[in-house]
Design an enzyme around this catalytic site. Structure first.
Site, PDB file in Angstrom:
ATOM      1  N   ASP A 197      -3.618  30.405 -36.151  1.00 39.65           N
ATOM      2  CA  ASP A 197      -3.486  29.889 -34.866  1.00 39.65           C
ATOM      3  C   ASP A 197      -4.714  29.698 -34.107  1.00 39.65           C
ATOM      4  O   ASP A 197      -5.879  30.148 -34.838  1.00 39.65           O
ATOM      5  CB  ASP A 197      -2.388  30.701 -34.097  1.00 39.65           C
ATOM      6  CG  ASP A 197      -1.585  29.806 -32.898  1.00 39.65           C
ATOM      7  OD1 ASP A 197      -2.233  29.244 -32.295  1.00 39.65           O
ATOM      8  OD2 ASP A 197      -0.392  29.803 -33.319  1.00 39.65           O
ATOM      9  N   HIS A 264      -3.831  23.751 -32.017  1.00 46.92           N
ATOM     10  CA  HIS A 264      -3.783  25.308 -32.525  1.00 46.92           C
ATOM     11  C   HIS A 264      -4.713  25.665 -33.525  1.00 46.92           C
ATOM     12  O   HIS A 264      -4.681  26.545 -34.358  1.00 46.92           O
ATOM     13  CB  HIS A 264      -2.354  25.962 -32.881  1.00 46.92           C
ATOM     14  CG  HIS A 264      -1.339  25.987 -31.526  1.00 46.92           C
ATOM     15  ND1 HIS A 264      -1.671  26.830 -30.595  1.00 46.92           N
ATOM     16  CD2 HIS A 264      -0.410  25.073 -31.589  1.00 46.92           C
ATOM     17  CE1 HIS A 264      -0.807  26.535 -29.867  1.00 46.92           C
ATOM     18  NE2 HIS A 264       0.198  25.627 -30.213  1.00 46.92           N
ATOM     19  N   GLU A 328       2.533  21.147 -29.968  1.00 45.81           N
ATOM     20  CA  GLU A 328       1.604  21.401 -28.867  1.00 45.81           C
ATOM     21  C   GLU A 328       0.127  20.980 -29.048  1.00 45.81           C
ATOM     22  O   GLU A 328      -0.819  21.772 -29.064  1.00 45.81           O
ATOM     23  CB  GLU A 328       1.397  23.010 -28.677  1.00 45.81           C
ATOM     24  CG  GLU A 328       2.996  23.346 -28.119  1.00 45.81           C
ATOM     25  CD  GLU A 328       2.960  24.626 -27.642  1.00 45.81           C
ATOM     26  OE1 GLU A 328       3.762  25.091 -26.720  1.00 45.81           O
ATOM     27  OE2 GLU A 328       2.157  25.873 -28.320  1.00 45.81           O
TER      28      GLU A 328
END
Length: 764
Positions: A197, A264, A328
Site C-alpha cells: 500500500d 496506492h 481508489e
C-alpha cells in the site's frame, strides 16, 4: 434434528456411565459454528472417546495422515487424551476420503458405539469433518461421549475469506500463522494477504531490491490522529512467504496475495520514481487515505515493472487468484502527464457519457495485467472500481462499495466476491461498538446472494469475505479483537444454508465457541457478553416494552429506581413495561461470568410513545425501528449505526406527532449526530407547526442554524426552539438537512446525511 438441553444431556450421559461403573465423562455437542447442514442424533448407544481410542487413516494417504495427526493433536490439547494414529483397524475414529466433485469440501460423519466414521469428499472435506469433531468436544479432562447419529455437511460457498492489511502495520510471521489457524477454526478457506500500500511495501522482490530497501519504511506513522515521529517499517522475505503459504496449505487455506495497482503505490514511487508521472521526488507517506501520485500508465517501463513483480509473486504464491487492487486510483496526474495523454491519443480514446477518457488508461493497464496473469495460468481479482471503463469478463470482482456493485458485476458476467464495507469491514470500530449482540447481528444478517436475484446472477456470486484494514490496528491483540467473534458470524453466512441460519441458536453455539477462544488464548470482543436491550414502542398502549438478553442465557437482575442491581433485585423473566421516565439498570450476575452494568435513562416527554408519521422515509440503510425511533425515550450516542438514529439523505426530517389529546406545549428539541468525514452533517434549520385537527397547520417557531465548518467538532448537537405556550393536539417538526457538502469537504457539492434521534415536545 434433535437438540437436547445441555444440562439434560450431560446428566443423562453421566448417569449412563455411572450405571456401567465407569468414570464420569463429558459429552460432545455437534451443534458447532458454523452450523452443519444436517445433524441427526439417533438415540443409540454413544461412542466413548478415551486414551485407548485410535485415529485410523488409509495407508499411503499422506493428506489423510496429516488430518489424523491434526485431529489427534487437537483432542490432546482439549482433553489431555493422547490418541495414537494407525493405518490398521476399523474401530475408533476412522478417516476416509470418497471423492465427490459436486461437493468437494463436504463430509459425512456417522457415529455409533463402535466407531466415529468420518468420510470427506476430498482431503479438504475430511479436514472440515475433523474440525467439526474438534469443536464438538467439550474442553476438559477425561473421556468424551459422542451421541450416536449422522452429520451431513458441505459449504454453501466455494470462496470463504478473511483479509489482513499489512501495508499500514506489519505483523510477525508467528501471528500470521495464528491468524490462519483462526480462519481454519471457522471453516474459512482463503487468506487474502494485502501486502502493499502507500504506507509500505511488505514482500521481498529480488529483481527490485529498492522496494524493500526504501518502500518498506516510512519516517513516522499517523497514530490517534497525530504523527508520532517514530520511523516504522519491515517486510517479509521470500523464505518467510513460502513458510506461511506452506503452513496455510496444511490447513486447506489458500493464500491470495494482493499487490495494489495502479493506485496506492506511493511506496513503489518512492523506490523507483521514474515510474511516476512527475518523476518525484516521492516518499513513503505516513498519512492514510487516497494519494494522487500513482503509476504512470503512459510509460512502457511501468508495464514491464509490474509484469516482473507479478512473475515473482506468482512464483511465491500457488493460489488460483492473484489480487491486483484497482481501487481508489485518482486520475489527476494522468490528466496532466504528457506520456499518459500521448497514449490516450494513440488509442483514440474519447470522454464517454459515464467515464472520462482517462478511465481507459486504467482499463488498458488492467487488461495488460490480466493477460499476463492468465498467461501464467492464474486469474485476476480486483476491487469493484476495476469495472470502470471496462475489463475482461474473466476478471473476478471484489465488491466493497456495496452489494449492489457486486450484483452489477455479476450481471455483466463476472464472478463476484461480496465484501461490502458497511458490513464486512471489521476495521470499522463503529460497527463493532454497536452494543450487546448488535455487531454480530449486523454481520449475521448479511445475505451475499439473495434469492430475489436472477439465478444466473446469483450463481456468479462465489462467496464473501471480511476485511481488516490496519490504519488503527497497531498490534496482534487488537487485530484478533477486531475480528473475533464477528468472524464466527461470517463463517455461518458463507458456510451454512440460509434455512439453517437462526441467530438465537447461533448465539448459543457461539457461547461454546468462546470457550475455545479462551482455551487458545485469543483476544476477542466481549460486547455480546454484555446485555442487549431491544425496545419496542407501543403507540397504542402508550408505553415501551424492553427486552433484555445476553449470550449463554445467564441470569439478569434489574432495577428501575437507579440503584445497582444484585441477586436480591428483580430477576428478568420477560418484557419490562415502561410508561414514565425510568432509570433502568441491569446486570448479568453469574459468578465470574458477570457482565458490565447496563444503564439506560428512559426519558418521557409529551411526544414519547405517541403516534407519528414521516412525510418522507429515511435512507433505506438507516430506517431501524422507523418513526418510533424518534419517540421511544432512548437517546443515541455518537455511533449512528446503533439503531437509535434515523438517517435522512434525499429529504429533510418532516414528522407529525399526534399527542392524542389537546396538550400544552411551548418547546421542541431535536438531537442530531455529526460525523463530517462520513458525510453526516448537522441541521441547518428547525421549524415547528401546530394543528388542532391534523389538517391545517400554523407555524409557531422557526430557527436558522449555520452550516458547519471544517473546524466545528463532530458529535451530538441539540437544537431547540421555544414559542408561546399553546394548546394543541398535532405538532409538525421539520429539521432541514445540509443541502450539499460544502466546498471545503473532501466530497464537495455531493449530498449530505442528516441523522436525527429523539424529538422532544414539552412545556418546561
Amino acid at each position: 434434528m434433535i437438540h437436547y438441553p445441555k444440562w439434560a444431556l450431560m446428566a443423562l450421559m453421566a448417569l449412563l456411565l455411572m450405571a456401567c461403573g465407569g468414570e464420569e465423562a463429558n459429552y460432545a455437542d455437534y451443534e458447532v459454528v458454523p452450523c452443519p447442514q444436517r445433524v441427526q442424533e439417533t438415540g443409540g448407544a454413544p461412542f466413548r472417546l478415551s486414551g485407548a481410542t485410535r485415529v485410523v487413516y488409509p495407508e499411503g494417504d499422506t493428506l489423510s495422515e496429516r488430518n489424523a495427526a491434526f485431529l489427534s493433536a487437537s483432542i490432546r490439547e482439549l482433553t489431555g487424551l493422547s490418541l495414537s494414529t494407525s493405518t490398521e483397524g476399523d474401530r475408533g475414529i476412522v478417516l476416509e476420503v470418497e471423492a465427490d466433485e459436486s461437493r468437494p469440501e463436504g463430509y459425512r460423519i456417522t457415529v455409533d458405539a463402535r466407531r466415529i466414521h468420518v468420510v470427506g469428499y476430498s482431503p479438504a472435506g475430511l479436514f472440515y469433518g475433523c474440525q467439526t469433531l474438534r469443536k464438538a468436544i467439550p474442553i476438559g479432562r477425561g473421556p468424551v461421549l459422542f451421541p450416536a447419529g449422522t452429520i451431513e455437511d458441505a459449504p454453501r460457498f466455494a470462496y470463504r475469506g478473511m483479509h489482513l492489511d499489512v501495508g499500514r502495520h506489519l505483523f510477525p510471521v508467528d501471528f500470521i500463522k495464528e491468524y490462519i489457524d483462526i480462519l481454519a477454526l471457522h471453516n474459512l478457506n482463503v487468506f487474502h494477504w494485502h501486502l502493499t500500500d502507500d504506507q509500505g511495501w511488505r514482500v521481498e522482490i529480488k529483481r527490485y531490491p529498492k522496494l524493500t530497501e526504501v518502500g518498506a519504511f516510512r519516517k513516522e506513522s499517523l497514530t490517534d490522529g497525530k504523527l508520532d515521529g517514530t520511523p516504522y517499517g519491515g517486510f517479509y522475505t521470500q523464505e518467510e512467504i513460502r513458510e506461511v503459504v506452506a503452513y496455510a496449505s496444511e490447513r486447506f487455506v489458500e493464500v491470495i496475495p494482493e499487490i495494489d495497482l495502479p493506485g496506492h503505490t506511493s511506496a513503489v514511487l518512492a523506490s523507483y520514481p521514474e515510474l511516476g508521472c512527475t518523476g518525484g521526488p516521492y516518499e513513503v507517506p505516513a498519512e492514510y487515505g487516497v494519494h494522487k501520485d500513482v503509476l504512470c500508465i503512459g510509460n512502457p517501463e511501468t508495464i514491464e515493472f509490474v509484469k516482473n513483480v507479478l512473475a515473482e509473486i506468482i512464483d511465491l504464491f500457488p493460489s488460483h487468484f492473484i489480487h491486483v487492487g484497482g481501487d481508489e486510483c485518482p486520475r489527476d496526474r494522468w490528466e496532466e502527464c504528457p506520456k499518459c495523454q500521448a497514449l490516450v491519443r494513440r488509442q483514440g480514446w474519447k470522454d464517454g457519457v459515464e467515464y472520462p477518457k482517462e478511465a481507459q488508461l486504467q482499463s488498458y493497464f488492467m487488461r495488460e495485467v490480466e493477460a499476463f496473469v492468465a498467461s501464467r495460468g492464474r486469474k485476476v481479482i480486483g476491487w469493484d472500481e476495476i469495472l470502470e471503463g471496462g475489463v475482461d469478463p474473466e476478471v473476478t470482482v471484489m465488491a466493497w462499495r456495496g452489494a449492489e456493485k457486486g450484483v452489477d458485476a455479476a450481471g455483466k458476467g463476472h464472478e463476484v466476491i461480496m465484501t461490502p464495507a458497511g458490513t464486512l469491514y471489521f476495521s470499522a470500530g463503529n460497527l463493532l461498538n454497536l452494543g450487546g449482540d448488535r455487531g454480530l447481528r449486523h454481520v449475521y444478517g448479511f445475505e451475499p446472494a439473495p434469492d430475489t436475484l436472477e439465478a444466473d446472477v446469483r450463481a456468479r456470486i462465489i462467496g464473501s469475505q471480511a476485511c481488516l484494514w490496519t490504519e488503527r490496528v497497531l498490534d496482534s491483540e487488537r487485530a484478533e479483537y477486531m475480528i473475533l467473534p464477528r468472524l464466527a458470524a461470517l463463517s455461518e453466512v458463507v458456510w451454512s444454508a440460509p434455512e439453517r441460519k437462526d441467530f438465537a441458536h447461533f448465539m448459543d453455539r457461539l457461547y461454546r465457541l468462546c470457550a475455545y477462544y479462551d482455551h487458545y488464548g485469543y483476544t476477542y470482543s466481549k460486547h455480546a457478553h454484555q446485555i442487549t436491550e431491544r425496545v419496542e414502542a407501543d403507540t397504542v398502549a402508550g408505553c415501551s416494552r424492553v427486552q433484555l438478553s445476553t449470550i449463554g442465557h445467564r441470569p439478569i437482575y434489574y432495577t428501575t429506581d437507579g440503584t445497582r442491581p444484585d441477586t436480591t433485585s428483580s430477576r428478568y423473566t420477560g418484557l419490562i413495561e415502561i410508561r414514565q421516565s425510568t432509570p433502568l439498570r441491569a446486570q448479568v450476575i453469574a459468578g465470574s461470568d458477570t457482565s458490565q452494568l447496563y444503564s439506560e435513562d428512559i426519558r418521557v416527554n409529551e411526544a414519547t410513545f405517541k403516534p407519528a408519521r414521516l412525510a418522507y422515509p429515511p435512507h433505506e440503510n438507516y430506517t431501524f425501528q422507523g418513526v418510533t425511533t424518534l419517540f421511544d425515550g432512548l437517546r443515541g450516542d455518537r455511533n449512528y449505526n446503533t439503531g437509535r438514529w434515523l438517517g435522512f439523505f434525499d429529504r429533510d426530517l418532516d414528522v407529525t406527532i399526534d399527542l392524542r389529546e389537546p396538550t400544552r406545549v411551548s418547546s421542541v428539541t431535536v438531537s442530531t449526530n455529526v460525523s463530517k468525514g462520513a458525510a453526516v452533517m448537522g441541521a441547518t434549520g428547525l421549524e415547528v407547526y401546530c394543528s388542532d385537527d391534523g389538517a391545517e397547520f400554523r407555524r409557531v417557531a422557526q430557527k436558522a442554524i449555520p452550516i458547519l465548518g471544517p473546524d466545528d467538532a463532530d458529535g451530538l448537537y441539540e437544537h431547540s426552539v421555544r414559542f408561546p405556550e399553546r394548546m394543541t393536539r398535532f405538532v409538525r417538526v421539520v429539521a432541514r438537512k445540509t443541502p450539499e457538502l460544502p466546498a471545503w469537504h473532501q466530497w464537495p457539492h455531493t449530498p449530505a446525511f442528516l441523522f436525527v434521534d429523539e424529538v422532544i415536545v414539552d412545556n418546561p
